[in-house]
Write a protein that holds these residues in place. Structure first.
Motif, PDB file in Angstrom:
ATOM      1  N   LEU A 208      76.989 -11.191 -23.439  1.00 22.86           N
ATOM      2  CA  LEU A 208      76.114 -12.201 -22.859  1.00 22.86           C
ATOM      3  C   LEU A 208      75.281 -11.602 -21.731  1.00 22.86           C
ATOM      4  O   LEU A 208      75.712 -10.660 -21.072  1.00 22.86           O
ATOM      5  CB  LEU A 208      76.935 -13.374 -22.308  1.00 22.86           C
ATOM      6  CG  LEU A 208      77.717 -14.167 -23.360  1.00 22.86           C
ATOM      7  CD1 LEU A 208      79.130 -13.671 -23.495  1.00 22.86           C
ATOM      8  CD2 LEU A 208      77.694 -15.636 -23.037  1.00 22.86           C
ATOM      9  N   GLU A 209      74.088 -12.155 -21.561  1.00 24.29           N
ATOM     10  CA  GLU A 209      73.214 -11.816 -20.445  1.00 24.29           C
ATOM     11  C   GLU A 209      72.601 -13.108 -19.939  1.00 24.29           C
ATOM     12  O   GLU A 209      72.108 -13.915 -20.730  1.00 24.29           O
ATOM     13  CB  GLU A 209      72.076 -10.881 -20.872  1.00 24.29           C
ATOM     14  CG  GLU A 209      72.496  -9.472 -21.177  1.00 24.29           C
ATOM     15  CD  GLU A 209      71.320  -8.602 -21.635  1.00 24.29           C
ATOM     16  OE1 GLU A 209      70.164  -9.077 -21.671  1.00 24.29           O
ATOM     17  OE2 GLU A 209      71.584  -7.445 -21.984  1.00 24.29           O
ATOM     18  N   ASN A 210      72.638 -13.302 -18.622  1.00 22.73           N
ATOM     19  CA  ASN A 210      72.020 -14.480 -18.002  1.00 22.73           C
ATOM     20  C   ASN A 210      72.445 -15.784 -18.666  1.00 22.73           C
ATOM     21  O   ASN A 210      71.621 -16.675 -18.881  1.00 22.73           O
ATOM     22  CB  ASN A 210      70.489 -14.343 -18.008  1.00 22.73           C
ATOM     23  CG  ASN A 210      70.035 -13.115 -17.253  1.00 22.73           C
ATOM     24  OD1 ASN A 210      70.538 -12.841 -16.164  1.00 22.73           O
ATOM     25  ND2 ASN A 210      69.123 -12.368 -17.831  1.00 22.73           N
ATOM     26  N   GLY A 211      73.727 -15.881 -19.021  1.00 25.18           N
ATOM     27  CA  GLY A 211      74.259 -17.112 -19.591  1.00 25.18           C
ATOM     28  C   GLY A 211      73.958 -17.338 -21.058  1.00 25.18           C
ATOM     29  O   GLY A 211      74.238 -18.409 -21.583  1.00 25.18           O
ATOM     30  N   LYS A 212      73.407 -16.332 -21.746  1.00 19.22           N
ATOM     31  CA  LYS A 212      73.063 -16.464 -23.163  1.00 19.22           C
ATOM     32  C   LYS A 212      73.756 -15.386 -23.991  1.00 19.22           C
ATOM     33  O   LYS A 212      73.921 -14.242 -23.536  1.00 19.22           O
ATOM     34  CB  LYS A 212      71.549 -16.334 -23.373  1.00 19.22           C
ATOM     35  CG  LYS A 212      70.734 -17.428 -22.725  1.00 19.22           C
ATOM     36  CD  LYS A 212      70.901 -18.744 -23.462  1.00 19.22           C
ATOM     37  CE  LYS A 212      69.967 -19.808 -22.918  1.00 19.22           C
ATOM     38  NZ  LYS A 212      70.107 -21.060 -23.644  1.00 19.22           N
ATOM     39  N   ILE A 213      74.115 -15.734 -25.224  1.00 17.56           N
ATOM     40  CA  ILE A 213      74.690 -14.757 -26.155  1.00 17.56           C
ATOM     41  C   ILE A 213      73.557 -13.871 -26.654  1.00 17.56           C
ATOM     42  O   ILE A 213      72.575 -14.366 -27.215  1.00 17.56           O
ATOM     43  CB  ILE A 213      75.358 -15.463 -27.354  1.00 17.56           C
ATOM     44  CG1 ILE A 213      76.521 -16.332 -26.886  1.00 17.56           C
ATOM     45  CG2 ILE A 213      75.798 -14.442 -28.406  1.00 17.56           C
ATOM     46  CD1 ILE A 213      77.046 -17.305 -27.936  1.00 17.56           C
ATOM     47  N   VAL A 214      73.691 -12.562 -26.435  1.00 25.02           N
ATOM     48  CA  VAL A 214      72.673 -11.628 -26.914  1.00 25.02           C
ATOM     49  C   VAL A 214      73.173 -10.813 -28.102  1.00 25.02           C
ATOM     50  O   VAL A 214      72.371 -10.231 -28.836  1.00 25.02           O
ATOM     51  CB  VAL A 214      72.157 -10.686 -25.801  1.00 25.02           C
ATOM     52  CG1 VAL A 214      71.421 -11.480 -24.735  1.00 25.02           C
ATOM     53  CG2 VAL A 214      73.274  -9.862 -25.200  1.00 25.02           C
ATOM     54  N   ASN A 215      74.505 -10.790 -28.300  1.00 27.03           N
ATOM     55  CA  ASN A 215      75.056 -10.012 -29.411  1.00 27.03           C
ATOM     56  C   ASN A 215      76.414 -10.566 -29.798  1.00 27.03           C
ATOM     57  O   ASN A 215      77.192 -10.976 -28.934  1.00 27.03           O
ATOM     58  CB  ASN A 215      75.190  -8.543 -28.992  1.00 27.03           C
ATOM     59  CG  ASN A 215      75.588  -7.658 -30.139  1.00 27.03           C
ATOM     60  OD1 ASN A 215      76.752  -7.576 -30.484  1.00 27.03           O
ATOM     61  ND2 ASN A 215      74.614  -7.008 -30.743  1.00 27.03           N
ATOM     62  N   MET A 216      76.689 -10.591 -31.109  1.00 30.24           N
ATOM     63  CA  MET A 216      78.011 -10.940 -31.627  1.00 30.24           C
ATOM     64  C   MET A 216      78.326 -10.018 -32.784  1.00 30.24           C
ATOM     65  O   MET A 216      77.488  -9.797 -33.658  1.00 30.24           O
ATOM     66  CB  MET A 216      78.061 -12.392 -32.108  1.00 30.24           C
ATOM     67  CG  MET A 216      79.482 -12.927 -32.369  1.00 30.24           C
ATOM     68  SD  MET A 216      80.433 -12.324 -33.792  1.00 30.24           S
ATOM     69  CE  MET A 216      79.489 -12.897 -35.165  1.00 30.24           C
ATOM     70  N   GLN A 217      79.524  -9.468 -32.756  1.00 30.11           N
ATOM     71  CA  GLN A 217      80.022  -8.585 -33.816  1.00 30.11           C
ATOM     72  C   GLN A 217      81.287  -9.221 -34.385  1.00 30.11           C
ATOM     73  O   GLN A 217      82.206  -9.537 -33.631  1.00 30.11           O
ATOM     74  CB  GLN A 217      80.330  -7.202 -33.241  1.00 30.11           C
ATOM     75  CG  GLN A 217      80.898  -6.217 -34.235  1.00 30.11           C
ATOM     76  CD  GLN A 217      79.845  -5.668 -35.175  1.00 30.11           C
ATOM     77  OE1 GLN A 217      78.738  -5.379 -34.751  1.00 30.11           O
ATOM     78  NE2 GLN A 217      80.188  -5.526 -36.427  1.00 30.11           N
ATOM     79  N   GLN A 218      81.319  -9.419 -35.701  1.00 29.47           N
ATOM     80  CA  GLN A 218      82.465 -10.038 -36.365  1.00 29.47           C
ATOM     81  C   GLN A 218      83.353  -8.959 -36.989  1.00 29.47           C
ATOM     82  O   GLN A 218      82.860  -7.997 -37.590  1.00 29.47           O
ATOM     83  CB  GLN A 218      81.972 -10.967 -37.476  1.00 29.47           C
ATOM     84  CG  GLN A 218      83.090 -11.577 -38.308  1.00 29.47           C
ATOM     85  CD  GLN A 218      82.605 -12.029 -39.677  1.00 29.47           C
ATOM     86  OE1 GLN A 218      81.931 -11.299 -40.370  1.00 29.47           O
ATOM     87  NE2 GLN A 218      82.952 -13.244 -40.042  1.00 29.47           N
TER      88      GLN A 218
END
Length: 134
Positions: free
Chosen positions: A112-122
């Motif tokens: 996360l950056e600045n309260g937002k999800i920027v990347n997700m890896q499953q």
């Protein structure tokens, strides 16, 4: 991390799993950065990397909602470390076409950056999911 702390990042991710499907979906849409990168694991039926909320919702969540009955991602453990939050749990559901049920272990690693999800890896036991689809 600026003004956002680990507890807040953990709360953001927890909020995408622990409500109703509708609540979780709304919270996820709200939490995704406009250029979020979402990677579904190789071998998983929806494998690939999707960029941006529209692509993520269309290629992953819309398919889960329409191809499965009672598809769930139930988290048993969260771990927060700086700008990263991991969620560990179990997928479950019934594949609509075959009527077969499954349970599969997963791990999701978010950045996360600045309260937002920027990347997700499953990471997932995709064999269990595919078995329900065959």
């Amino acid at each position: 991390m600026g003004l956002i702390n680990m507890a807040t990042y953990l709360d953001i991710i927890r909020g995408t799993y622990e409500g109703t499907s509708e609540e979780n979906g709304k919270r996820l849409r709200d939490a995704l950065a406009t250029d979020a990168v979402w990677t579904e694991a190789a071998g998983f039926p929806y494998a690939g990397t999707y960029v941006g909320p529209e692509a993520i919702l269309a290629n992953v969540f819309h398919r889960l909602a329409t191809e499965w009955i009672d598809y769930r991602a139930t988290v048993h453990t969260y771990v927060a470390d700086g700008d990263r939050v991991a969620a560990f749990g179990t997928y479950s559901g019934t594949y609509r076409t075959t009527g077969k049920t499954m349970e599969a272990s997963f791990a999701h690693l978010y950045r996360l950056e600045n309260g937002k999800i920027v990347n997700m890896q499953q990471f997932v036991d995709s064999a269990m999911v595919r078995a329900a689809m065959d």
